[in-house]
Design a protein around this motif. Sequence first.
Motif, mmCIF file in Angstrom:
data_model
loop_
_atom_site.group_PDB
_atom_site.id
_atom_site.type_symbol
_atom_site.label_atom_id
_atom_site.label_comp_id
_atom_site.label_asym_id
_atom_site.label_seq_id
_atom_site.Cartn_x
_atom_site.Cartn_y
_atom_site.Cartn_z
ATOM 1 N N HIS A 12 0.824 -1.213 0.000
ATOM 2 C CA HIS A 12 0.000 0.000 0.000
ATOM 3 C C HIS A 12 0.859 1.264 0.000
ATOM 4 C CE1 HIS A 12 -3.855 -2.097 1.593
ATOM 5 N NE2 HIS A 12 -3.970 -1.828 0.315
ATOM 6 N N GLU A 13 1.956 1.241 0.737
ATOM 7 C CA GLU A 13 2.809 2.428 0.841
ATOM 8 C C GLU A 13 3.640 2.652 -0.415
ATOM 9 O OE1 GLU A 13 2.950 4.776 3.079
ATOM 10 O OE2 GLU A 13 1.573 3.855 4.504
ATOM 11 N N GLY A 14 4.088 1.574 -1.044
ATOM 12 C CA GLY A 14 5.037 1.702 -2.139
ATOM 13 C C GLY A 14 6.412 2.014 -1.576
ATOM 14 N N PHE A 15 7.408 2.042 -2.435
ATOM 15 C CA PHE A 15 8.782 2.284 -1.992
ATOM 16 C C PHE A 15 9.422 3.378 -2.832
ATOM 17 C CE2 PHE A 15 13.364 1.546 -2.299
ATOM 18 C CZ PHE A 15 13.702 1.579 -0.953
ATOM 19 N N VAL A 16 9.978 4.366 -2.151
ATOM 20 C CA VAL A 16 10.725 5.432 -2.820
ATOM 21 C C VAL A 16 12.038 5.588 -2.062
ATOM 22 C CG1 VAL A 16 10.730 7.847 -3.544
ATOM 23 C CG2 VAL A 16 8.575 6.582 -3.492
ATOM 24 N N PRO A 17 13.181 5.382 -2.731
ATOM 25 C CA PRO A 17 14.473 5.364 -2.037
ATOM 26 C C PRO A 17 15.067 6.727 -1.679
ATOM 27 C CG PRO A 17 14.791 4.905 -4.353
ATOM 28 C CD PRO A 17 13.303 5.005 -4.136
ATOM 29 N N LYS A 18 14.392 7.811 -2.056
ATOM 30 C CA LYS A 18 14.885 9.129 -1.653
ATOM 31 C C LYS A 18 13.713 9.988 -1.199
ATOM 32 C CE LYS A 18 15.253 11.059 -6.310
ATOM 33 N NZ LYS A 18 16.153 11.665 -7.267
ATOM 34 N N PRO A 19 13.980 11.019 -0.425
ATOM 35 C CA PRO A 19 12.889 11.843 0.120
ATOM 36 C C PRO A 19 11.985 12.425 -0.970
ATOM 37 C CG PRO A 19 14.942 12.346 1.241
ATOM 38 C CD PRO A 19 15.291 11.454 0.073
ATOM 39 N N TYR A 20 10.689 12.450 -0.665
ATOM 40 C CA TYR A 20 9.676 12.996 -1.575
ATOM 41 C C TYR A 20 8.549 13.568 -0.724
ATOM 42 C CZ TYR A 20 6.887 8.843 -0.494
ATOM 43 O OH TYR A 20 6.169 7.877 0.159
ATOM 44 N N LEU A 21 7.666 14.320 -1.344
ATOM 45 C CA LEU A 21 6.497 14.853 -0.657
ATOM 46 C C LEU A 21 5.314 13.936 -0.930
ATOM 47 C CD1 LEU A 21 6.838 18.689 -1.356
ATOM 48 C CD2 LEU A 21 7.582 17.395 0.660
ATOM 49 N N ASP A 22 4.642 13.502 0.149
ATOM 50 C CA ASP A 22 3.481 12.621 -0.022
ATOM 51 C C ASP A 22 2.270 13.417 -0.486
ATOM 52 O OD1 ASP A 22 2.381 13.874 2.215
ATOM 53 O OD2 ASP A 22 2.533 12.125 3.517
ATOM 54 N N TYR A 31 9.235 3.209 2.733
ATOM 55 C CA TYR A 31 7.871 2.682 2.762
ATOM 56 C C TYR A 31 6.985 3.590 3.614
ATOM 57 C CZ TYR A 31 9.813 -1.680 0.916
ATOM 58 O OH TYR A 31 10.450 -2.626 0.140
ATOM 59 N N GLY A 32 6.801 4.819 3.191
ATOM 60 C CA GLY A 32 5.887 5.724 3.866
ATOM 61 C C GLY A 32 6.379 6.277 5.187
ATOM 62 N N HIS A 33 7.699 6.308 5.401
ATOM 63 C CA HIS A 33 8.227 6.873 6.643
ATOM 64 C C HIS A 33 8.124 8.396 6.592
ATOM 65 C CE1 HIS A 33 10.725 7.549 10.166
ATOM 66 N NE2 HIS A 33 11.404 8.430 9.456
ATOM 67 N N LEU A 34 7.397 8.959 7.555
ATOM 68 C CA LEU A 34 7.282 10.409 7.669
ATOM 69 C C LEU A 34 8.593 10.944 8.243
ATOM 70 C CD1 LEU A 34 5.430 12.892 7.437
ATOM 71 C CD2 LEU A 34 4.734 12.442 9.797
ATOM 72 N N ILE A 35 9.270 11.782 7.497
ATOM 73 C CA ILE A 35 10.556 12.321 7.932
ATOM 74 C C ILE A 35 10.321 13.350 9.038
ATOM 75 C CG2 ILE A 35 12.598 13.625 7.234
ATOM 76 C CD1 ILE A 35 12.281 12.361 4.429
ATOM 77 N N THR A 36 11.051 13.177 10.133
ATOM 78 C CA THR A 36 10.940 14.080 11.278
ATOM 79 C C THR A 36 12.245 14.847 11.465
ATOM 80 O OG1 THR A 36 11.753 12.461 12.880
ATOM 81 C CG2 THR A 36 9.385 12.431 12.412
ATOM 82 N N ASP A 37 12.250 15.757 12.415
ATOM 83 C CA ASP A 37 13.460 16.528 12.704
ATOM 84 C C ASP A 37 14.604 15.643 13.183
ATOM 85 O OD1 ASP A 37 12.177 18.866 12.015
ATOM 86 O OD2 ASP A 37 11.613 19.357 14.079
ATOM 87 N N GLU A 38 14.268 14.482 13.775
ATOM 88 C CA GLU A 38 15.314 13.572 14.261
ATOM 89 C C GLU A 38 16.005 12.816 13.130
ATOM 90 O OE1 GLU A 38 11.965 12.959 16.049
ATOM 91 O OE2 GLU A 38 12.657 14.816 16.968
#
Length: 143
Positions: A12-22, A31-38
């Motif tokens: 369902h998430e799909g895979f993107v190997p570099k940062p993108y805007l959802d 796999y749909g990891h929301l990038i945080t400040d950490e």
Amino acid sequence: MSEVLKKRIRDHEGFVPKPYLDSLGKATIGYGHLITDEDNFELDKEYSKDELLKLFEKDFEKAQMGADQLVGHIQELHIEAKNIVTEMVFQLGTMGVRKFKNMIAALEARDYHRASLEMLDSRWHAQTTNRCESLSKIMSQCA
């Protein structure tokens, strides 16, 4: 069972190997990891599938813990209903799924059909229609 759930979430998430805007404009990777400040991801860098799969595993564990907070108190809850809540937490976060008060109430009553309808009566349905409808159908089949 968790491997089947993990595969469904990854599909369902799909895979993107570099940062993108959802679809909501939030920075995301893998796999749909929301990038945080950490997180320390470089915008134009491509990351290995192995590295991002480890991140998925951490996110999956957090989703399981969130689902436990929301529905862990419900005795004899159908395992697939719990899996659906886990996937919803993976996508929307614990606080996001906590807003599905009527769905959770239906699950407490083990009314899986009503829970499936409550899933469809949401902004989430408008945002990710296919995923929501697919999970709603599975929920209704728990009855």
